[in-house]
Design a protein around this motif. Structure first.
Motif, PDB file in Angstrom:
ATOM      1  N   ALA A  79      -6.956   6.546   5.847  1.00  0.00           N
ATOM      2  CA  ALA A  79      -6.911   5.114   5.565  1.00  0.00           C
ATOM      3  C   ALA A  79      -7.132   4.338   6.849  1.00  0.00           C
ATOM      4  O   ALA A  79      -6.776   4.795   7.941  1.00  0.00           O
ATOM      5  CB  ALA A  79      -5.568   4.723   4.946  1.00  0.00           C
ATOM      6  N   VAL A  80      -7.748   3.169   6.717  1.00  0.00           N
ATOM      7  CA  VAL A  80      -7.937   2.245   7.840  1.00  0.00           C
ATOM      8  C   VAL A  80      -7.152   0.981   7.526  1.00  0.00           C
ATOM      9  O   VAL A  80      -7.369   0.357   6.475  1.00  0.00           O
ATOM     10  CB  VAL A  80      -9.423   1.907   8.055  1.00  0.00           C
ATOM     11  N   ASN A  81      -6.233   0.614   8.407  1.00  0.00           N
ATOM     12  CA  ASN A  81      -5.385  -0.559   8.227  1.00  0.00           C
ATOM     13  C   ASN A  81      -5.706  -1.577   9.312  1.00  0.00           C
ATOM     14  O   ASN A  81      -5.437  -1.344  10.493  1.00  0.00           O
ATOM     15  CB  ASN A  81      -3.908  -0.162   8.316  1.00  0.00           C
ATOM     16  N   LEU A  82      -6.331  -2.691   8.934  1.00  0.00           N
ATOM     17  CA  LEU A  82      -6.646  -3.744   9.891  1.00  0.00           C
ATOM     18  C   LEU A  82      -5.393  -4.575  10.132  1.00  0.00           C
ATOM     19  O   LEU A  82      -4.719  -4.987   9.174  1.00  0.00           O
ATOM     20  CB  LEU A  82      -7.770  -4.637   9.363  1.00  0.00           C
ATOM     21  N   LEU A  83      -5.074  -4.845  11.388  1.00  0.00           N
ATOM     22  CA  LEU A  83      -3.839  -5.545  11.722  1.00  0.00           C
ATOM     23  C   LEU A  83      -4.041  -7.053  11.778  1.00  0.00           C
ATOM     24  O   LEU A  83      -5.114  -7.539  12.132  1.00  0.00           O
ATOM     25  CB  LEU A  83      -3.298  -5.046  13.061  1.00  0.00           C
ATOM     26  N   HIS A  84      -2.966  -7.800  11.449  1.00  0.00           N
ATOM     27  CA  HIS A  84      -3.014  -9.259  11.576  1.00  0.00           C
ATOM     28  C   HIS A  84      -2.367  -9.687  12.887  1.00  0.00           C
ATOM     29  O   HIS A  84      -1.787  -8.867  13.619  1.00  0.00           O
ATOM     30  CB  HIS A  84      -2.382  -9.933  10.363  1.00  0.00           C
ATOM     31  N   GLU A  85      -2.446 -10.982  13.193  1.00  0.00           N
ATOM     32  CA  GLU A  85      -2.048 -11.490  14.505  1.00  0.00           C
ATOM     33  C   GLU A  85      -0.570 -11.284  14.827  1.00  0.00           C
ATOM     34  O   GLU A  85      -0.171 -11.331  15.996  1.00  0.00           O
ATOM     35  CB  GLU A  85      -2.383 -12.973  14.605  1.00  0.00           C
ATOM     36  N   SER A 114      -3.023   8.967   1.698  1.00  0.00           N
ATOM     37  CA  SER A 114      -2.935   8.553   3.098  1.00  0.00           C
ATOM     38  C   SER A 114      -2.035   7.331   3.215  1.00  0.00           C
ATOM     39  O   SER A 114      -2.065   6.462   2.340  1.00  0.00           O
ATOM     40  CB  SER A 114      -4.332   8.222   3.638  1.00  0.00           C
ATOM     41  N   PRO A 115      -1.226   7.237   4.259  1.00  0.00           N
ATOM     42  CA  PRO A 115      -0.299   6.108   4.381  1.00  0.00           C
ATOM     43  C   PRO A 115      -1.039   4.763   4.484  1.00  0.00           C
ATOM     44  O   PRO A 115      -1.938   4.605   5.302  1.00  0.00           O
ATOM     45  CB  PRO A 115       0.457   6.413   5.674  1.00  0.00           C
ATOM     46  N   ILE A 116      -0.631   3.816   3.640  1.00  0.00           N
ATOM     47  CA  ILE A 116      -1.147   2.454   3.676  1.00  0.00           C
ATOM     48  C   ILE A 116      -0.070   1.568   4.282  1.00  0.00           C
ATOM     49  O   ILE A 116       1.064   1.540   3.792  1.00  0.00           O
ATOM     50  CB  ILE A 116      -1.482   1.955   2.253  1.00  0.00           C
ATOM     51  N   LEU A 117      -0.396   0.847   5.364  1.00  0.00           N
ATOM     52  CA  LEU A 117       0.555  -0.096   5.957  1.00  0.00           C
ATOM     53  C   LEU A 117       0.535  -1.351   5.097  1.00  0.00           C
ATOM     54  O   LEU A 117      -0.399  -2.155   5.154  1.00  0.00           O
ATOM     55  CB  LEU A 117       0.174  -0.410   7.399  1.00  0.00           C
ATOM     56  N   THR A 118       1.566  -1.542   4.287  1.00  0.00           N
ATOM     57  CA  THR A 118       1.540  -2.573   3.247  1.00  0.00           C
ATOM     58  C   THR A 118       1.581  -3.989   3.810  1.00  0.00           C
ATOM     59  O   THR A 118       1.256  -4.935   3.088  1.00  0.00           O
ATOM     60  CB  THR A 118       2.713  -2.373   2.269  1.00  0.00           C
ATOM     61  N   ASP A 119       1.976  -4.170   5.062  1.00  0.00           N
ATOM     62  CA  ASP A 119       2.014  -5.510   5.653  1.00  0.00           C
ATOM     63  C   ASP A 119       0.754  -5.841   6.448  1.00  0.00           C
ATOM     64  O   ASP A 119       0.701  -6.872   7.118  1.00  0.00           O
ATOM     65  CB  ASP A 119       3.235  -5.649   6.577  1.00  0.00           C
ATOM     66  N   SER A 120      -0.255  -4.992   6.398  1.00  0.00           N
ATOM     67  CA  SER A 120      -1.438  -5.195   7.237  1.00  0.00           C
ATOM     68  C   SER A 120      -2.332  -6.292   6.691  1.00  0.00           C
ATOM     69  O   SER A 120      -2.167  -6.770   5.566  1.00  0.00           O
ATOM     70  CB  SER A 120      -2.229  -3.886   7.356  1.00  0.00           C
ATOM     71  N   LEU A 121      -3.296  -6.720   7.512  1.00  0.00           N
ATOM     72  CA  LEU A 121      -4.265  -7.735   7.111  1.00  0.00           C
ATOM     73  C   LEU A 121      -5.128  -7.228   5.957  1.00  0.00           C
ATOM     74  O   LEU A 121      -5.286  -7.894   4.930  1.00  0.00           O
ATOM     75  CB  LEU A 121      -5.156  -8.088   8.308  1.00  0.00           C
ATOM     76  N   THR A 122      -5.691  -6.034   6.129  1.00  0.00           N
ATOM     77  CA  THR A 122      -6.565  -5.416   5.132  1.00  0.00           C
ATOM     78  C   THR A 122      -6.416  -3.907   5.245  1.00  0.00           C
ATOM     79  O   THR A 122      -6.186  -3.390   6.348  1.00  0.00           O
ATOM     80  CB  THR A 122      -8.039  -5.805   5.379  1.00  0.00           C
ATOM     81  N   TRP A 123      -6.509  -3.206   4.120  1.00  0.00           N
ATOM     82  CA  TRP A 123      -6.462  -1.750   4.168  1.00  0.00           C
ATOM     83  C   TRP A 123      -7.575  -1.165   3.314  1.00  0.00           C
ATOM     84  O   TRP A 123      -8.014  -1.777   2.331  1.00  0.00           O
ATOM     85  CB  TRP A 123      -5.100  -1.208   3.715  1.00  0.00           C
ATOM     86  N   PRO A 151      -4.688 -13.256   3.276  1.00  0.00           N
ATOM     87  CA  PRO A 151      -5.247 -14.407   3.987  1.00  0.00           C
ATOM     88  C   PRO A 151      -4.741 -14.589   5.408  1.00  0.00           C
ATOM     89  O   PRO A 151      -4.966 -15.632   6.011  1.00  0.00           O
ATOM     90  CB  PRO A 151      -4.808 -15.584   3.098  1.00  0.00           C
ATOM     91  N   SER A 152      -4.071 -13.600   5.986  1.00  0.00           N
ATOM     92  CA  SER A 152      -3.554 -13.732   7.353  1.00  0.00           C
ATOM     93  C   SER A 152      -4.685 -13.764   8.381  1.00  0.00           C
ATOM     94  O   SER A 152      -5.811 -13.356   8.106  1.00  0.00           O
ATOM     95  CB  SER A 152      -2.611 -12.570   7.670  1.00  0.00           C
ATOM     96  N   ALA A 153      -4.372 -14.234   9.582  1.00  0.00           N
ATOM     97  CA  ALA A 153      -5.342 -14.233  10.681  1.00  0.00           C
ATOM     98  C   ALA A 153      -5.406 -12.847  11.314  1.00  0.00           C
ATOM     99  O   ALA A 153      -4.378 -12.199  11.502  1.00  0.00           O
ATOM    100  CB  ALA A 153      -4.956 -15.263  11.735  1.00  0.00           C
ATOM    101  N   SER A 164      -6.849 -14.162  20.089  1.00  0.00           N
ATOM    102  CA  SER A 164      -6.577 -14.917  18.871  1.00  0.00           C
ATOM    103  C   SER A 164      -7.882 -15.316  18.200  1.00  0.00           C
ATOM    104  O   SER A 164      -8.885 -15.583  18.863  1.00  0.00           O
ATOM    105  CB  SER A 164      -5.753 -16.177  19.188  1.00  0.00           C
ATOM    106  N   VAL A 165      -7.839 -15.362  16.874  1.00  0.00           N
ATOM    107  CA  VAL A 165      -8.987 -15.796  16.083  1.00  0.00           C
ATOM    108  C   VAL A 165      -8.538 -17.001  15.260  1.00  0.00           C
ATOM    109  O   VAL A 165      -7.592 -16.898  14.476  1.00  0.00           O
ATOM    110  CB  VAL A 165      -9.494 -14.683  15.154  1.00  0.00           C
ATOM    111  N   LYS A 166      -9.192 -18.146  15.425  1.00  0.00           N
ATOM    112  CA  LYS A 166      -8.782 -19.368  14.738  1.00  0.00           C
ATOM    113  C   LYS A 166      -9.558 -19.554  13.435  1.00  0.00           C
ATOM    114  O   LYS A 166     -10.709 -19.165  13.311  1.00  0.00           O
ATOM    115  CB  LYS A 166      -8.996 -20.576  15.645  1.00  0.00           C
ATOM    116  N   ASP A 167      -8.880 -20.192  12.466  1.00  0.00           N
ATOM    117  CA  ASP A 167      -9.498 -20.547  11.183  1.00  0.00           C
ATOM    118  C   ASP A 167     -10.270 -19.372  10.563  1.00  0.00           C
ATOM    119  O   ASP A 167     -11.464 -19.476  10.312  1.00  0.00           O
ATOM    120  CB  ASP A 167     -10.444 -21.741  11.356  1.00  0.00           C
ATOM    121  N   PRO A 168      -9.582 -18.281  10.285  1.00  0.00           N
ATOM    122  CA  PRO A 168     -10.305 -17.106   9.788  1.00  0.00           C
ATOM    123  C   PRO A 168     -10.605 -17.139   8.296  1.00  0.00           C
ATOM    124  O   PRO A 168     -11.386 -16.338   7.817  1.00  0.00           O
ATOM    125  CB  PRO A 168      -9.326 -15.971  10.093  1.00  0.00           C
TER     126      PRO A 168
END
Length: 327
Positions: A79-85, A114-123, A151-153, A164-168
């Protein structure tokens, strides 16, 4: 503009090259899998790329020096877990050599295990499509089997530092693309729960939203159910994370009641559920409501809303739908 070029007889300076690569702004991911004995493994990586929509493919690069490298080269899924800010600490944890990386993060299994990080930006939950040897890394191409986003940054990374990424979030963006499907499965006066691998208990989950007589759970095993006794019970989110949850009521088939359960599953008496070992407030609240409504023999269907939710009560026992009489 500074230029560093190698002459034909001069090797590329790896430190300078690393710095040059680092000027490309990326996101930060945690890639996860299970090793041969089922232990969760994970590491931080920012070499992530979407590859194809049809079939749905992505890739990550895994360094051969990483301690998790043997697990990623042997496992059939990852699994790929994209992290938020707000997950700089998660990035640091999975970049470390800590033996307890998963103790501080909420994680679950959705499709492959595979472990899914449930608080991540996208998985993205993937099966392995291709592995390609590439120098000091292996390119791991995955075929997406399930995914979710929020919808997190995003957490950015550039020149060796977080950015930081603004207005994502563009207008009209849809935050949800999937749901975790949980089951309240009864047998006599007991309810089936699944170990979360961290000393806690959660509901069994499955890919299909509605079970027939056999429910394929995410661990790969099957349970025999009474198909006509399966009903939608609750729909809710957990702390703004994606995906949300669809919960169904179900009953184990009589001929399966005496069979051995798959590993990690256990029945608990309805009046003695281990609430102190249930990991989330939402799940505990839902189970308490289920027990109360079961005692009253009057069930509701709960729908989560911003002001606390709505419950539609159902009186009496379920009965067959009566077709309109034909002339």
């Amino acid at each position: 503009m500074a230029q560093i070029a190698a002459r034909p007889d001069t090797a590329i300076d790896p430190i300078a090259l690393r710095r040059a690569f680092g000027t490309f702004v990326t996101g930060v991911t945690v890639i996860t899998t299970l090793d041969e004995d089922g232990t969760p493994r994970g590491m931080t990586a920012n070499s992530f790329t979407s590859v194809s929509l049809d079939p749905p493919l992505l890739l990550v690069c895994v360094g051969k020096s990483a301690s998790s490298f043997p697990a990623f080269t042997a496992a059939p899924a990852f699994a790929v877990n994209l992290l938020h800010e707000g997950q700089v600490d998660v990035s640091a944890t999975f970049a470390s050599k800590s033996p307890d990386k998963f103790q501080s993060v909420n994680h679950d299994r959705v499709h492959t295990g595979s472990p899914i990080l449930t608080d991540s930006l996208t998985w993205f939950d993937c099966t392995v499509h291709t592995r390609v040897d590439a120098g000091d890394h292996v390119i791991l191409v995955g075929q997406v089997q399930a995914f979710g986003t929020s919808p997190s940054a995003p957490l950015g990374f550039c020149r060796g530092r977080y950015a930081s990424v603004k207005d994502p979030l563009p207008a009209g963006w849809l935050a949800s693309h999937g749901m975790i499907i949980g089951y309240l499965i009864e047998a006599e006066d007991n309810l089936l729960l699944r170990s979360d691998g961290k000393g806690g208990w959660v509901l069994p989950t499955a890919r299909r939203r509605k079970a027939d007589s056999r429910l394929m759970i995410d661990d790969g095993d099957a349970l025999s159910l009474v198909s006509e006794d399966t009903f939608l019970y609750s729909v809710f989110d957990v702390a703004d994370s994606d995906p949300g949850y669809l919960i169904y009521r179900a009953r184990l088939a009589a001929d399966a009641a005496g069979s051995a359960l798959p590993a990690g599953l256990q029945f608990f008496p309805i009046d003695a559920l281990p609430y102190d070992l249930i990991p989330t407030h939402e799940l505990r609240s839902m189970l308490r409501r289920y027990v109360r409504e079961r005692q009253e023999k009057r069930f509701g269907i709960y729908m989560d809303t911003g002001d606390g939710g709505r419950v539609a009560m159902i009186d009496g026992q379920a009965r067959a739908w009566m077709p309109v009489a034909q002339d």
